[in-house]
Design an enzyme around this catalytic site. Structure first.
Site, mmCIF file in Angstrom:
data_model
loop_
_atom_site.group_PDB
_atom_site.id
_atom_site.type_symbol
_atom_site.label_atom_id
_atom_site.label_comp_id
_atom_site.label_asym_id
_atom_site.label_seq_id
_atom_site.Cartn_x
_atom_site.Cartn_y
_atom_site.Cartn_z
ATOM 1 N N ASP A 128 -44.121 -34.195 -38.551
ATOM 2 C CA ASP A 128 -45.590 -34.237 -38.567
ATOM 3 C C ASP A 128 -46.189 -33.832 -37.211
ATOM 4 O OD1 ASP A 128 -45.233 -35.219 -41.072
ATOM 5 O OD2 ASP A 128 -46.164 -37.162 -40.728
ATOM 6 N N ARG A 266 -54.099 -24.953 -60.037
ATOM 7 C CA ARG A 266 -52.764 -25.556 -60.141
ATOM 8 C C ARG A 266 -52.342 -26.119 -58.794
ATOM 9 N NH1 ARG A 266 -49.776 -23.728 -64.545
ATOM 10 N NH2 ARG A 266 -51.245 -23.112 -66.179
HETATM 11 O O1 F6P Z 1 -43.068 -39.051 -40.933
HETATM 12 C C1 F6P Z 1 -42.688 -37.864 -41.491
HETATM 13 C C2 F6P Z 1 -42.877 -37.870 -42.969
HETATM 14 O O2 F6P Z 1 -42.366 -36.644 -43.389
HETATM 15 C C3 F6P Z 1 -44.314 -38.091 -43.449
HETATM 16 O O3 F6P Z 1 -45.098 -36.941 -43.440
HETATM 17 C C4 F6P Z 1 -44.094 -38.642 -44.823
HETATM 18 O O4 F6P Z 1 -45.173 -39.421 -45.259
HETATM 19 C C5 F6P Z 1 -42.869 -39.453 -44.661
HETATM 20 O O5 F6P Z 1 -42.125 -38.883 -43.610
HETATM 21 C C6 F6P Z 1 -42.039 -39.536 -45.913
HETATM 22 O O6 F6P Z 1 -40.940 -40.325 -45.656
HETATM 23 P P1 F6P Z 1 -39.834 -40.695 -46.758
HETATM 24 O O7 F6P Z 1 -38.954 -39.532 -46.909
HETATM 25 O O8 F6P Z 1 -39.105 -41.857 -46.151
HETATM 26 O O9 F6P Z 1 -40.567 -41.054 -48.001
#
Ligand code: F6P
Length: 342
Positions: A128, A266
């Site tokens: 992120d 979509r």
């Molecule tokens: O923190 C990085 C991230 O990719 C976020 O964007 C996302 O909400 C989260 O990890 C998802 O994590 P997991 O794979 O544990 O659901």
């Protein structure tokens, strides 16, 4: 000297490159022995250690995922958790310190362990790109490349059918992936967590693009909230850190856009595709450099800090600085991109 390495939290392309960089320099230059700690803090609490040699990290910089495994475990929880138990475990296995590779949650735990007397140093990881102390975190560039490629593909099918295509990307608190991939792919509107928009704001740009004969592309970060919406959209329960599992706002927006504009719309949720596979060359180099510098820090005893990228240099920052505010998309960057909307 013997050092443990762990990867914790969500995985990210480049984790293996960090491990390789640290082990190769640590062994060759400083004669440090390494052990892998399996599945993040869980392996530290459970003493799940295994030897990590230069042979084990051969060819790893291009390999996605993490050879160490990962989990979202809190090292202060459970019968064997907590700083005193962990100290006994580490000293019992003659492990002198830990390199913890992870995001905000991992680094907060690393800081707490350091304050409780355990030699820990951090390597920042987040696709992120939401950590303020580092200009870029590895994994971000790869995620942007994957998302851009997906959007280029969505645009050709959208063009063929004159449909509006909604692409949902990751980004829990910040919209860097959406901003960069959206700009790269020529999105007609980009929706990020930092900037609430009304449905009207979105459909205005969709209609403008449609009027110009373009098939509109809407890019939305998973953490985006429509104006008036209190929480980011989530219908998948909580993760191990009690955070809502995000994902699905694209599917919510698509019928709203279709209803308001009359354009068939979509949604595609890119999800974990953005986190999988081989890291980009930028991320391989960044991750490797962070690993090399982590080995220097171990040798110098510079514990309680994190490696970070500042400009093009790798520097050391305190955990306090690393864990301050989030690295949000500044208003002027969104403003800049918005000149291309519609
Ligand atoms: O923190 C990085 C991230 O990719 C976020 O964007 C996302 O909400 C989260 O990890 C998802 O994590 P997991 O794979 O544990 O659901």
């Amino acid at each position: 000297m013997k050092i443990g390495i762990l990867t914790s939290g969500g995985d990210c392309p480049g984790l293996n490159a960090v491990i390789r960089g640290a082990v190769l320099k640590g062994r060759r230059k400083y004669d440090i022995d390494f052990v892998g700690i399996r599945d993040g803090w869980k392996g530290l609490v459970d003493a799940d250690f295994f030897p990590l040699t230069t042979g084990d990290v051969k060819g790893l910089s291009k390999v996605g995922g993490t050879i160490l495994g990962t989990s979202r475990t809190n090292p202060y929880e459970g019968d064997r958790g907590g700083a005193e138990n962990i100290k006994k475990t580490l000293w019992g296995h003659k492990v002198d310190g830990v390199i913890a590779i992870g995001g905000e949650g991992t680094l907060a735990a690393a800081q707490r362990l350091w304050n409780d007397g355990i030699p820990v140093l951090g390597v920042p990881k987040t696709i992120d790109n939401d950590l303020r102390a580092t200009d870029y975190s590895f994994g971000f560039d790869t995620a942007v490349n994957i998302a851009t490629d997906a959007m280029d593909r969505l645009r050709t099918t959208g063009d063929s059918h004159q449909r509006c295509m909604v692409a949902e990307v990751m980004g829990r608190h910040v919209g860097w992936i959406a901003l960069h991939s959206g700009m790269a792919a020529g999105a007609h509107i980009i929706c990020i967590p930092e900037v609430p928009l009304t449905l009207d704001d979105i459909t205005k740009q969709v209609l403008a693009a449609n009027d110009r004969g373009r098939a509109p592309l809407v890019v939305v970060a998973e953490g985006f909230k429509l104006e008036g919406q209190d929480e980011a959209y989530s219908d998948r329960g909580l993760d191990a850190f009690n955070r809502p599992r995000l994902g699905g706002i694209g599917e919510v927006l698509a019928p709203l856009i279709e209803h308001a504009t009359g354009i068939e719309t979509r949604a595609t949720v890119l999800g974990h595709i953005q986190r999988g596979g081989s890291p980009s060359s930028f991320d391989r180099v960044l991750a490797t450099r962070l690993g090399l510098h982590a080995a220097d820090m171990v040798y110098e005893g510079a514990w309680g800090k994190m490696v970070a990228m500042k400009g093009t240099e790798i520097e050391r920052v305190s955990f306090e600085d690393a864990l301050g505010e989030l690295n949000e998309v500044p208003a002027h960057r969104y403003e800049e991109a918005s000149a291309l909307f519609g």
